[in-house]
Every structure is written in C-alpha cells, then in structure tokens.
Design a protein around this motif. Structure first.
Motif, PDB file in Angstrom:
ATOM      1  N   UNK A  97     -43.168 -12.337  44.028  1.00  0.00           N
ATOM      2  CA  UNK A  97     -43.957 -12.037  42.839  1.00  0.00           C
ATOM      3  C   UNK A  97     -43.027 -11.935  41.632  1.00  0.00           C
ATOM      4  N   UNK A  98     -43.298 -12.738  40.598  1.00  0.00           N
ATOM      5  CA  UNK A  98     -42.546 -12.676  39.349  1.00  0.00           C
ATOM      6  C   UNK A  98     -43.533 -12.425  38.220  1.00  0.00           C
ATOM      7  N   UNK A  99     -43.018 -11.896  37.092  1.00  0.00           N
ATOM      8  CA  UNK A  99     -43.887 -11.554  35.964  1.00  0.00           C
ATOM      9  C   UNK A  99     -43.475 -12.340  34.716  1.00  0.00           C
ATOM     10  N   UNK A 100     -44.480 -12.731  33.942  1.00  0.00           N
ATOM     11  CA  UNK A 100     -44.239 -13.484  32.708  1.00  0.00           C
ATOM     12  C   UNK A 100     -44.361 -12.629  31.468  1.00  0.00           C
ATOM     13  N   UNK A 101     -44.988 -11.438  31.586  1.00  0.00           N
ATOM     14  CA  UNK A 101     -45.389 -10.704  30.408  1.00  0.00           C
ATOM     15  C   UNK A 101     -46.682 -11.287  29.863  1.00  0.00           C
ATOM     16  N   UNK A 102     -47.259 -10.616  28.871  1.00  0.00           N
ATOM     17  CA  UNK A 102     -48.526 -11.065  28.298  1.00  0.00           C
ATOM     18  C   UNK A 102     -48.281 -12.118  27.230  1.00  0.00           C
ATOM     19  N   UNK A 103     -49.362 -12.703  26.753  1.00  0.00           N
ATOM     20  CA  UNK A 103     -49.249 -13.710  25.709  1.00  0.00           C
ATOM     21  C   UNK A 103     -50.105 -14.916  26.007  1.00  0.00           C
ATOM     22  N   UNK A 104     -49.989 -15.947  25.168  1.00  0.00           N
ATOM     23  CA  UNK A 104     -50.746 -17.170  25.358  1.00  0.00           C
ATOM     24  C   UNK A 104     -50.329 -17.857  26.651  1.00  0.00           C
ATOM     25  N   UNK A 105     -51.238 -18.621  27.223  1.00  0.00           N
ATOM     26  CA  UNK A 105     -50.982 -19.278  28.509  1.00  0.00           C
ATOM     27  C   UNK A 105     -49.704 -20.107  28.476  1.00  0.00           C
ATOM     28  N   UNK A 106     -49.544 -20.956  27.472  1.00  0.00           N
ATOM     29  CA  UNK A 106     -48.376 -21.831  27.402  1.00  0.00           C
ATOM     30  C   UNK A 106     -47.092 -21.031  27.235  1.00  0.00           C
ATOM     31  N   UNK A 107     -47.142 -19.945  26.458  1.00  0.00           N
ATOM     32  CA  UNK A 107     -45.960 -19.112  26.252  1.00  0.00           C
ATOM     33  C   UNK A 107     -45.539 -18.436  27.549  1.00  0.00           C
ATOM     34  N   UNK A 108     -46.525 -17.967  28.312  1.00  0.00           N
ATOM     35  CA  UNK A 108     -46.211 -17.303  29.580  1.00  0.00           C
ATOM     36  C   UNK A 108     -45.581 -18.272  30.576  1.00  0.00           C
ATOM     37  N   UNK A 109     -46.136 -19.480  30.657  1.00  0.00           N
ATOM     38  CA  UNK A 109     -45.578 -20.456  31.584  1.00  0.00           C
ATOM     39  C   UNK A 109     -44.179 -20.876  31.150  1.00  0.00           C
ATOM     40  N   UNK A 110     -43.984 -21.085  29.863  1.00  0.00           N
ATOM     41  CA  UNK A 110     -42.657 -21.467  29.363  1.00  0.00           C
ATOM     42  C   UNK A 110     -41.629 -20.387  29.677  1.00  0.00           C
ATOM     43  N   UNK A 111     -42.017 -19.114  29.521  1.00  0.00           N
ATOM     44  CA  UNK A 111     -41.094 -18.015  29.837  1.00  0.00           C
ATOM     45  C   UNK A 111     -40.694 -18.057  31.316  1.00  0.00           C
ATOM     46  N   UNK A 112     -41.660 -18.280  32.185  1.00  0.00           N
ATOM     47  CA  UNK A 112     -41.364 -18.350  33.621  1.00  0.00           C
ATOM     48  C   UNK A 112     -40.373 -19.470  33.920  1.00  0.00           C
ATOM     49  N   UNK A 113     -40.621 -20.640  33.342  1.00  0.00           N
ATOM     50  CA  UNK A 113     -39.784 -21.799  33.638  1.00  0.00           C
ATOM     51  C   UNK A 113     -38.367 -21.625  33.100  1.00  0.00           C
ATOM     52  N   UNK A 114     -38.251 -20.960  31.975  1.00  0.00           N
ATOM     53  CA  UNK A 114     -36.929 -20.780  31.361  1.00  0.00           C
ATOM     54  C   UNK A 114     -36.143 -19.623  31.973  1.00  0.00           C
ATOM     55  N   UNK A 115     -36.856 -18.563  32.380  1.00  0.00           N
ATOM     56  CA  UNK A 115     -36.163 -17.317  32.710  1.00  0.00           C
ATOM     57  C   UNK A 115     -36.306 -16.844  34.157  1.00  0.00           C
ATOM     58  N   UNK A 116     -37.283 -17.351  34.884  1.00  0.00           N
ATOM     59  CA  UNK A 116     -37.546 -16.816  36.215  1.00  0.00           C
ATOM     60  C   UNK A 116     -37.365 -17.829  37.337  1.00  0.00           C
ATOM     61  N   UNK A 117     -37.348 -19.102  36.998  1.00  0.00           N
ATOM     62  CA  UNK A 117     -37.346 -20.151  38.016  1.00  0.00           C
ATOM     63  C   UNK A 117     -36.141 -21.055  37.788  1.00  0.00           C
ATOM     64  N   UNK A 118     -35.250 -21.119  38.772  1.00  0.00           N
ATOM     65  CA  UNK A 118     -34.044 -21.931  38.653  1.00  0.00           C
ATOM     66  C   UNK A 118     -34.257 -23.381  39.068  1.00  0.00           C
ATOM     67  N   UNK A 119     -35.263 -23.638  39.912  1.00  0.00           N
ATOM     68  CA  UNK A 119     -35.466 -24.967  40.452  1.00  0.00           C
ATOM     69  C   UNK A 119     -35.868 -25.954  39.355  1.00  0.00           C
ATOM     70  N   UNK A 120     -35.583 -27.235  39.594  1.00  0.00           N
ATOM     71  CA  UNK A 120     -35.816 -28.270  38.590  1.00  0.00           C
ATOM     72  C   UNK A 120     -37.151 -28.984  38.725  1.00  0.00           C
ATOM     73  N   UNK A 121     -37.872 -28.731  39.822  1.00  0.00           N
ATOM     74  CA  UNK A 121     -39.166 -29.372  40.041  1.00  0.00           C
ATOM     75  C   UNK A 121     -40.194 -28.311  40.412  1.00  0.00           C
ATOM     76  N   UNK A 122     -41.406 -28.468  39.886  1.00  0.00           N
ATOM     77  CA  UNK A 122     -42.441 -27.442  40.002  1.00  0.00           C
ATOM     78  C   UNK A 122     -43.700 -28.040  40.620  1.00  0.00           C
TER      79      UNK A 122
END
Length: 283
Positions: free
Chosen positions: A57-82
């Motif tokens: 379980x990881x958290x993105x914080x609140x905000x717009x959908x695109x902002x939350x997903x971008x935060x996850x991809x930049x800060x929580x997920x090291x892998x290069x393919x989703x």
C-alpha cells in the motif's frame, strides 16, 4: 508478493472515497490473478492505509487525479513500466502468467509506449505479424479511434504515461484532452484483446485463444452499476464475511447509494438552478 522482475509495476490507483470497493477488488483479484506474474505490486490510496492481499500500500496524498498519479510515478514507483488498474475493475476470469511474462519481455525489448489490453469498439486497429499466445499485437489507428488516453487496463512505459498527465486534470478531462494531444503527437499505440472489458467481444483477428481474461467496471459516477449483480451472487455463495459484504453491496445498489454510503445527489436542471439563484438573490 513477487519480487520486482522485468522492471514492471502492477499499479492499482484507488480513491479513498471508494474504500467500499476495496474488499471486492481484493477478493476477485486474488481469486483470478496469478501472483507468479513477475512485477512489484502496488495498491495506491490517497491518505488511507489499507491491507490488500499481495500488494504494497502506497499513498499519493490528495489532489486532482492526474496530480496524484504523477506523484506516485515520480516518487513511489521505481519501475519503468506500469500495468495500470483501478479499484472498480473486478476480474471475473483467470489470467495466464505465460501471456504476461511474454508481454513484459516484448514491452522491454521493443520499448513500447502503450499497450491497451482491453477490448472496446472505440478502437480501430491494424493487424501486425506478431502474436502472443494467439492474440494479435495490433496497432491502433490513432485518427480513427477514440480515447487514445484511457484509464482501463493498459501497460505503459512510465515516462510516456507521465507525459500524458497535465496538472489539475480530473479523470474525464484527462481522457478527453490527452486524447487530443496524442492525436497530434501520433505515437505508436498497440492493442491486444486480452481482457474482455465488460464482456466486450474481441476486435482483432486473433488465432484461437483459450486464455482470455475478463473484468467488469462496477462503478459509475460514484455508485454501483448493473455489472455488480453477478459479483454479488458469487459473494453470496462464500463465507460469512463475503455474504455480509454481498448484502452491503446489494443495499448500495438497490438504494443508489454512493460508495461512502450517502444518497446520490439529485442534479438540478439549468432552469431550476437559475430559479434557485434568482430567489436567493431576492432575499
């Protein structure tokens, strides 16, 4: 939980207000998914901490959908393919690990940008000579197809997905605007008929396939839709906890409750809104 291999993240992006759906996603994903499929498994909430079988379980914080997903991809997920899912996409047929292992290998070898894995008649495709377990790997005709940006089950190259996420875009705006952006960019987008989304038939000229999976989106505008009925029937055959959850789902469905248990707000038409505004202004 699988070790991270092939540089793949299996990501489920969830909304905290939809916590009511998590149990159903968990049950049907665990029932039909094969966790031998290599990758790192993430279930992403906003602020809530939850336990989902097989997932971190990881958290993105609140905000717009695109902002939350971008935060996850930049800060929580090291892998290069989703490999992207959402919490209202409930599996109904088994998935095959051989298909996904081969797909992940080809994704990495060819550095593909996007492989749509759900069948829908909004896509117009062109056949190629490449097959995976009988499924033709086709190319999307970008100009003739709709929703080049969609949030259904899709395998993405992470940096390409990030490029489609503009600030403050909610899901519907992102699908519309990013589709227009992609039509101008005209990248190669691939499509495979692996998942029958909401029971949709294959749209490509495949060879004989026996391992096609399926999922249904059970949510529409924050309430359960008719797709949930068959899942309720299955849960009613389960243990006491599953039967209790089935009863709760049935109650939400019968009473058109939102996922946080509230009556769905009634929309006022434009004339009624104007009338209410005018009366308030006179007071």
């Amino acid at each position: 939980m699988s070790e991270s291999k092939n540089n793949i993240a299996i990501l489920v992006q969830a909304c905290d207000r939809y916590e009511f759906l998590f149990q159903g996603f968990d049950y049907f994903f665990s029932r039909h998914w094969n966790f031998k499929i290599p990758g790192k498994y993430y279930f992403a909430t906003e602020e809530k901490e939850v336990k989902i079988n097989g997932f971190e379980n990881i958290q993105s914080g609140s905000g717009a959908w695109a902002d939350r997903l971008a935060y996850l991809l930049k800060n929580k997920i090291d892998e290069d393919y989703i490999l992207y899912f959402q919490e209202d996409m409930w599996l109904s047929k088994p998935v095959d690990p051989h298909f996904f292992t081969k797909l992940f290998d080809l994704m990495k070898e060819n550095n593909w940008n996007q492989v749509k894995l759900h069948s829908a008649d909004v896509y117009k495709t062109k056949a190629t000579d490449l097959f995976i377990d009988g499924f033709n790997v086709t190319e999307i005709d970008n100009q003739k197809s709709d929703y080049l940006m969609s949030h259904q089950v899709t395998l993405w190259r992470k940096d390409f997905l990030l490029a489609q996420l503009h600030k403050n875009e909610h899901p519907w705006r992102n699908e519309r605007r990013a589709t227009r952006r992609l039509k101008k960019l005209n990248p190669q987008i691939l499509h495979i008929d692996y998942f029958a989304e909401n029971g949709c038939a294959e749209i490509n000229e495949n060879k004989t396939v026996e391992n096609r999976s399926e999922y249904h989106a059970v949510s529409f505008n924050s309430t359960l839709n008719f797709n949930v009925v068959e899942y309720i029937k299955l849960l009613q055959k389960g243990n006491a906890e599953q039967k209790k959850y089935a009863d709760a789902l049935q109650n939400h469905y019968d009473n058109n409750l939102t996922h946080d248990g509230k009556p769905k707000p009634k929309k006022e038409d434009i004339f009624k809104r104007f009338k209410n505004w005018f009366l308030k202004k006179k007071k």
